[in-house]
Design a protein around this motif. Structure first.
Motif, PDB file in Angstrom:
ATOM      1  N   ILE A   1      33.452  47.509  41.876  1.00 56.85           N
ATOM      2  CA  ILE A   1      34.908  47.755  41.278  1.00 56.85           C
ATOM      3  C   ILE A   1      35.272  47.817  43.014  1.00 56.85           C
ATOM      4  O   ILE A   1      37.053  47.423  42.937  1.00 56.85           O
ATOM      5  CB  ILE A   1      35.872  48.059  40.298  1.00 56.85           C
ATOM      6  N   PHE A   2      34.476  48.462  43.771  1.00 58.03           N
ATOM      7  CA  PHE A   2      35.180  48.793  45.042  1.00 58.03           C
ATOM      8  C   PHE A   2      35.767  47.728  45.837  1.00 58.03           C
ATOM      9  O   PHE A   2      36.289  47.502  46.956  1.00 58.03           O
ATOM     10  CB  PHE A   2      34.500  49.795  45.484  1.00 58.03           C
ATOM     11  N   SER A   3      34.920  46.425  46.047  1.00 56.53           N
ATOM     12  CA  SER A   3      35.100  45.888  46.688  1.00 56.53           C
ATOM     13  C   SER A   3      36.178  44.422  45.754  1.00 56.53           C
ATOM     14  O   SER A   3      36.148  44.040  46.748  1.00 56.53           O
ATOM     15  CB  SER A   3      33.786  44.628  46.308  1.00 56.53           C
ATOM     16  N   ILE A   4      36.809  44.630  44.995  1.00 57.21           N
ATOM     17  CA  ILE A   4      37.983  44.040  44.595  1.00 57.21           C
ATOM     18  C   ILE A   4      39.975  44.669  45.556  1.00 57.21           C
ATOM     19  O   ILE A   4      40.031  45.539  45.449  1.00 57.21           O
ATOM     20  CB  ILE A   4      37.894  44.589  43.165  1.00 57.21           C
ATOM     21  N   ASN A   5      39.952  43.200  45.533  1.00 60.41           N
ATOM     22  CA  ASN A   5      40.845  43.264  46.368  1.00 60.41           C
ATOM     23  C   ASN A   5      42.174  42.622  46.097  1.00 60.41           C
ATOM     24  O   ASN A   5      43.513  43.197  46.050  1.00 60.41           O
ATOM     25  CB  ASN A   5      40.950  43.056  48.103  1.00 60.41           C
ATOM     26  N   ARG A   6      42.119  42.255  44.600  1.00 59.16           N
ATOM     27  CA  ARG A   6      42.995  41.064  43.631  1.00 59.16           C
ATOM     28  C   ARG A   6      42.386  40.751  42.351  1.00 59.16           C
ATOM     29  O   ARG A   6      41.392  40.303  42.625  1.00 59.16           O
ATOM     30  CB  ARG A   6      43.924  39.781  44.566  1.00 59.16           C
ATOM     31  N   MET A   7      43.411  40.734  41.536  1.00 60.81           N
ATOM     32  CA  MET A   7      42.603  40.549  40.145  1.00 60.81           C
ATOM     33  C   MET A   7      44.429  39.640  39.566  1.00 60.81           C
ATOM     34  O   MET A   7      45.722  39.696  40.302  1.00 60.81           O
ATOM     35  CB  MET A   7      43.402  41.829  39.602  1.00 60.81           C
ATOM     36  N   GLY A   8      43.741  38.952  38.847  1.00 57.24           N
ATOM     37  CA  GLY A   8      44.570  37.747  38.057  1.00 57.24           C
ATOM     38  C   GLY A   8      44.526  37.188  36.921  1.00 57.24           C
ATOM     39  O   GLY A   8      43.220  37.227  36.046  1.00 57.24           O
ATOM     40  N   TRP A   9      45.099  36.657  36.766  1.00 57.67           N
ATOM     41  CA  TRP A   9      45.417  36.140  35.353  1.00 57.67           C
ATOM     42  C   TRP A   9      45.414  34.086  35.727  1.00 57.67           C
ATOM     43  O   TRP A   9      45.942  33.722  36.361  1.00 57.67           O
ATOM     44  CB  TRP A   9      45.812  35.882  34.157  1.00 57.67           C
ATOM     45  N   TYR A  10      44.014  33.597  34.919  1.00 57.01           N
ATOM     46  CA  TYR A  10      44.402  31.735  35.051  1.00 57.01           C
ATOM     47  C   TYR A  10      44.151  31.457  33.383  1.00 57.01           C
ATOM     48  O   TYR A  10      43.965  32.255  32.492  1.00 57.01           O
ATOM     49  CB  TYR A  10      43.237  31.172  35.181  1.00 57.01           C
ATOM     50  N   ARG A  11      44.870  30.440  33.097  1.00 61.53           N
ATOM     51  CA  ARG A  11      44.408  29.926  31.982  1.00 61.53           C
ATOM     52  C   ARG A  11      44.111  28.461  31.787  1.00 61.53           C
ATOM     53  O   ARG A  11      44.712  27.368  33.074  1.00 61.53           O
ATOM     54  CB  ARG A  11      46.149  30.183  30.932  1.00 61.53           C
ATOM     55  N   GLN A  12      43.584  28.027  30.502  1.00 61.40           N
ATOM     56  CA  GLN A  12      43.058  26.865  30.023  1.00 61.40           C
ATOM     57  C   GLN A  12      43.470  26.390  29.265  1.00 61.40           C
ATOM     58  O   GLN A  12      43.152  26.674  27.791  1.00 61.40           O
ATOM     59  CB  GLN A  12      41.953  26.178  30.778  1.00 61.40           C
ATOM     60  N   ALA A  13      44.316  25.381  28.897  1.00 61.81           N
ATOM     61  CA  ALA A  13      44.472  24.484  27.933  1.00 61.81           C
ATOM     62  C   ALA A  13      44.076  23.467  27.439  1.00 61.81           C
ATOM     63  O   ALA A  13      43.227  22.587  28.002  1.00 61.81           O
ATOM     64  CB  ALA A  13      46.162  23.669  27.204  1.00 61.81           C
ATOM     65  N   PRO A  14      44.056  23.059  26.172  1.00 65.17           N
ATOM     66  CA  PRO A  14      42.545  22.015  26.068  1.00 65.17           C
ATOM     67  C   PRO A  14      43.251  20.640  27.064  1.00 65.17           C
ATOM     68  O   PRO A  14      44.495  20.153  26.808  1.00 65.17           O
ATOM     69  CB  PRO A  14      42.933  21.788  24.611  1.00 65.17           C
TER      70      PRO A  14
END
Length: 120
Positions: free
Chosen positions: A28-41
């Motif tokens: 986790i020390f390597s994480i600089n950004r986190m986010g959410w994506y989504r995919q609909a059918p």
């Protein structure tokens, strides 16, 4: 390697709210950004929101003003508060982690996804 586990999806009525969580483990020390994506059918995966470890956030146009991203930077847990949900928000939501590289960001992990369904 980074492992990501999402939680908090489910079924909600139009106008309702849900809160998604994503916990990172591993490097986790390597994480600089986190986010959410989504995919609909039948649709391509799209950006929902991202947040850097410095707290800078950005949102996809379709969720601005309704969704809020936040992060516990020490524990590398990212949250997505989703309000005023509508059926167009129905999708599988994926958590993502990135590190700085080459002047931008490089992906270092995806979660398995959590289903969000909004009924009309």
């Amino acid at each position: 390697q980074v492992q990501l586990v999402e939680s908090g999806g489910g079924l909600v009525q139009t106008g309702g709210s849900l809160r998604l969580s994503c916990a990172a483990s591993g490097s986790i020390f390597s994480i600089n950004r986190m986010g959410w994506y989504r995919q609909a059918p039948g649709k391509q995966r799209e950006l929902v929101a991202t947040i850097t470890r410095e707290g800078r956030s950005s949102y996809g146009d379709s969720v601005k003003g309704r969704f809020t991203i936040s992060m516990d930077n020490a524990k590398k847990i990212v949250f997505l508060q989703m309000d005023s949900l509508n059926p167009e928000d129905t999708a599988v939501y994926y958590c993502n982690a990135e590190r700085y590289c080459f002047g931008g960001f490089c992906n270092i992990g995806w979660g398995q996804g959590t289903q969000v369904t909004v009924s009309s």
